[in-house]
Design a protein around this motif. Structure first.
Motif, mmCIF file in Angstrom:
data_model
loop_
_atom_site.group_PDB
_atom_site.id
_atom_site.type_symbol
_atom_site.label_atom_id
_atom_site.label_comp_id
_atom_site.label_asym_id
_atom_site.label_seq_id
_atom_site.Cartn_x
_atom_site.Cartn_y
_atom_site.Cartn_z
ATOM 1 N N SER A 18 -1.562 32.245 44.456
ATOM 2 C CA SER A 18 -2.225 32.158 43.291
ATOM 3 C C SER A 18 -1.628 32.383 41.797
ATOM 4 N N TRP A 19 -1.960 33.718 41.217
ATOM 5 C CA TRP A 19 -1.280 34.337 40.218
ATOM 6 C C TRP A 19 -0.209 34.088 39.796
ATOM 7 N N PHE A 20 1.269 33.894 40.326
ATOM 8 C CA PHE A 20 2.421 33.911 40.388
ATOM 9 C C PHE A 20 2.811 32.483 39.580
ATOM 10 N N SER A 21 1.998 31.372 40.395
ATOM 11 C CA SER A 21 1.973 29.755 40.665
ATOM 12 C C SER A 21 1.513 29.259 39.224
ATOM 13 N N ASP A 75 -7.978 33.285 43.862
ATOM 14 C CA ASP A 75 -7.854 34.166 42.735
ATOM 15 C C ASP A 75 -7.112 34.229 41.695
ATOM 16 N N ALA A 76 -6.794 33.987 40.910
ATOM 17 C CA ALA A 76 -5.411 34.068 39.801
ATOM 18 C C ALA A 76 -5.849 35.403 39.097
ATOM 19 N N LYS A 77 -6.446 35.178 38.402
ATOM 20 C CA LYS A 77 -7.866 36.486 38.489
ATOM 21 C C LYS A 77 -7.240 37.777 38.514
ATOM 22 N N ALA A 78 -8.065 37.262 40.161
ATOM 23 C CA ALA A 78 -7.269 38.910 41.447
ATOM 24 C C ALA A 78 -6.204 38.995 41.262
ATOM 25 N N GLY A 79 -5.130 38.203 41.596
ATOM 26 C CA GLY A 79 -4.538 38.207 41.655
ATOM 27 C C GLY A 79 -3.747 38.670 40.326
ATOM 28 N N ARG A 80 -3.323 38.551 39.056
ATOM 29 C CA ARG A 80 -2.483 38.891 38.106
ATOM 30 C C ARG A 80 -3.334 40.866 38.424
ATOM 31 N N ASP A 81 -4.802 41.407 39.121
ATOM 32 C CA ASP A 81 -4.641 43.076 38.669
ATOM 33 C C ASP A 81 -4.729 43.127 39.679
ATOM 34 N N LYS A 82 -3.334 42.680 40.695
ATOM 35 C CA LYS A 82 -2.836 43.380 42.254
ATOM 36 C C LYS A 82 -1.497 42.424 41.868
ATOM 37 N N ALA A 83 -1.303 42.146 40.824
ATOM 38 C CA ALA A 83 0.330 41.831 40.557
ATOM 39 C C ALA A 83 1.159 43.719 40.247
ATOM 40 N N ARG A 84 -0.048 44.100 39.652
ATOM 41 C CA ARG A 84 0.530 45.031 38.774
ATOM 42 C C ARG A 84 1.770 46.002 39.499
ATOM 43 N N MET A 85 1.674 45.694 41.186
ATOM 44 C CA MET A 85 2.537 46.824 41.577
ATOM 45 C C MET A 85 3.987 45.556 41.842
ATOM 46 N N CYS A 86 3.802 44.511 41.408
ATOM 47 C CA CYS A 86 4.850 43.766 41.984
ATOM 48 C C CYS A 86 5.708 43.935 39.770
ATOM 49 N N THR A 87 5.495 44.637 39.213
ATOM 50 C CA THR A 87 6.258 44.596 37.941
ATOM 51 C C THR A 87 7.152 45.466 37.572
ATOM 52 N N VAL A 88 7.735 46.294 38.771
ATOM 53 C CA VAL A 88 8.176 47.076 38.515
ATOM 54 C C VAL A 88 10.125 46.141 38.917
ATOM 55 N N CYS A 89 9.844 45.086 39.849
ATOM 56 C CA CYS A 89 11.217 44.278 40.211
ATOM 57 C C CYS A 89 10.276 43.131 39.652
ATOM 58 N N HIS A 90 9.441 42.164 39.776
ATOM 59 C CA HIS A 90 9.764 41.192 39.299
ATOM 60 C C HIS A 90 8.899 40.842 37.776
ATOM 61 N N GLY A 91 8.590 41.367 37.078
ATOM 62 C CA GLY A 91 8.675 41.490 35.955
ATOM 63 C C GLY A 91 6.963 41.529 35.599
ATOM 64 N N ASP A 92 6.203 41.659 34.677
ATOM 65 C CA ASP A 92 4.826 41.399 34.302
ATOM 66 C C ASP A 92 4.400 39.814 34.138
ATOM 67 N N LEU A 93 5.620 39.092 33.767
ATOM 68 C CA LEU A 93 4.831 37.954 33.938
ATOM 69 C C LEU A 93 5.879 36.866 35.563
ATOM 70 N N GLY A 94 6.729 37.758 36.289
ATOM 71 C CA GLY A 94 7.086 36.700 37.456
ATOM 72 C C GLY A 94 8.746 36.525 36.841
ATOM 73 N N ILE A 95 8.967 37.189 35.348
ATOM 74 C CA ILE A 95 10.398 36.944 35.139
ATOM 75 C C ILE A 95 11.449 38.139 36.063
ATOM 76 N N ALA A 96 11.614 38.006 37.103
ATOM 77 C CA ALA A 96 12.508 38.960 38.055
ATOM 78 C C ALA A 96 13.426 40.053 36.933
ATOM 79 N N VAL A 97 13.181 41.565 36.580
ATOM 80 C CA VAL A 97 13.875 42.490 35.855
ATOM 81 C C VAL A 97 14.630 43.267 37.145
ATOM 82 N N ALA A 98 14.863 43.247 37.998
ATOM 83 C CA ALA A 98 15.548 44.150 39.013
ATOM 84 C C ALA A 98 16.332 42.930 39.464
ATOM 85 N N PRO A 99 18.112 43.179 39.317
ATOM 86 C CA PRO A 99 18.777 42.363 39.609
ATOM 87 C C PRO A 99 18.845 41.861 40.981
#
Length: 108
Positions: free
Chosen positions: A94-97, A23-47
């Protein structure tokens, strides 16, 4: 006879894959915890964090499962992945892919 074999083969094939719907939509909601390192749209912000946008879902799922099992070690990812269910992993993968990234050649 052939139809029975196809039916049995189909059942075996269906049973050999996890039943977790991605479920990509559910994945988008769950990905909030990932944004600090992996960015809002999966483009990394951490080096040292990888980009996840557009990555193959099976690859992402396998990496998260490796962190969860301890097969792959990373201080933060091991902790984060340990709290993920198989459904969470499928949804995140699913979300990130599904994030589309575009590369364009510069005008020279």
């Amino acid at each position: 006879m052939i139809s029975r074999l196809l039916c049995v083969g189909g059942l075996l094939l269906a049973c050999s894959f996890p039943s977790h719907a991605q479920d990509a939509k559910a994945g988008r909601d769950k990905a909030r915890m990932c944004t600090v390192c992996h960015g809002d749209l999966g483009i990394a912000v951490a080096p040292n964090a990888p980009n996840l946008a557009g990555e193959n879902a099976a690859y992402i799922a396998n990496q998260l499962k490796a962190f969860k099992s301890g097969k792959r070690q990373h201080e933060q990812m091991t902790i984060i992945a340990s709290g993920l269910s198989n459904e969470d992993i499928a949804d995140l993968a699913s979300w990130f892919s599904k994030i589309k990234i575009e590369a364009t050649a510069p005008d020279l």
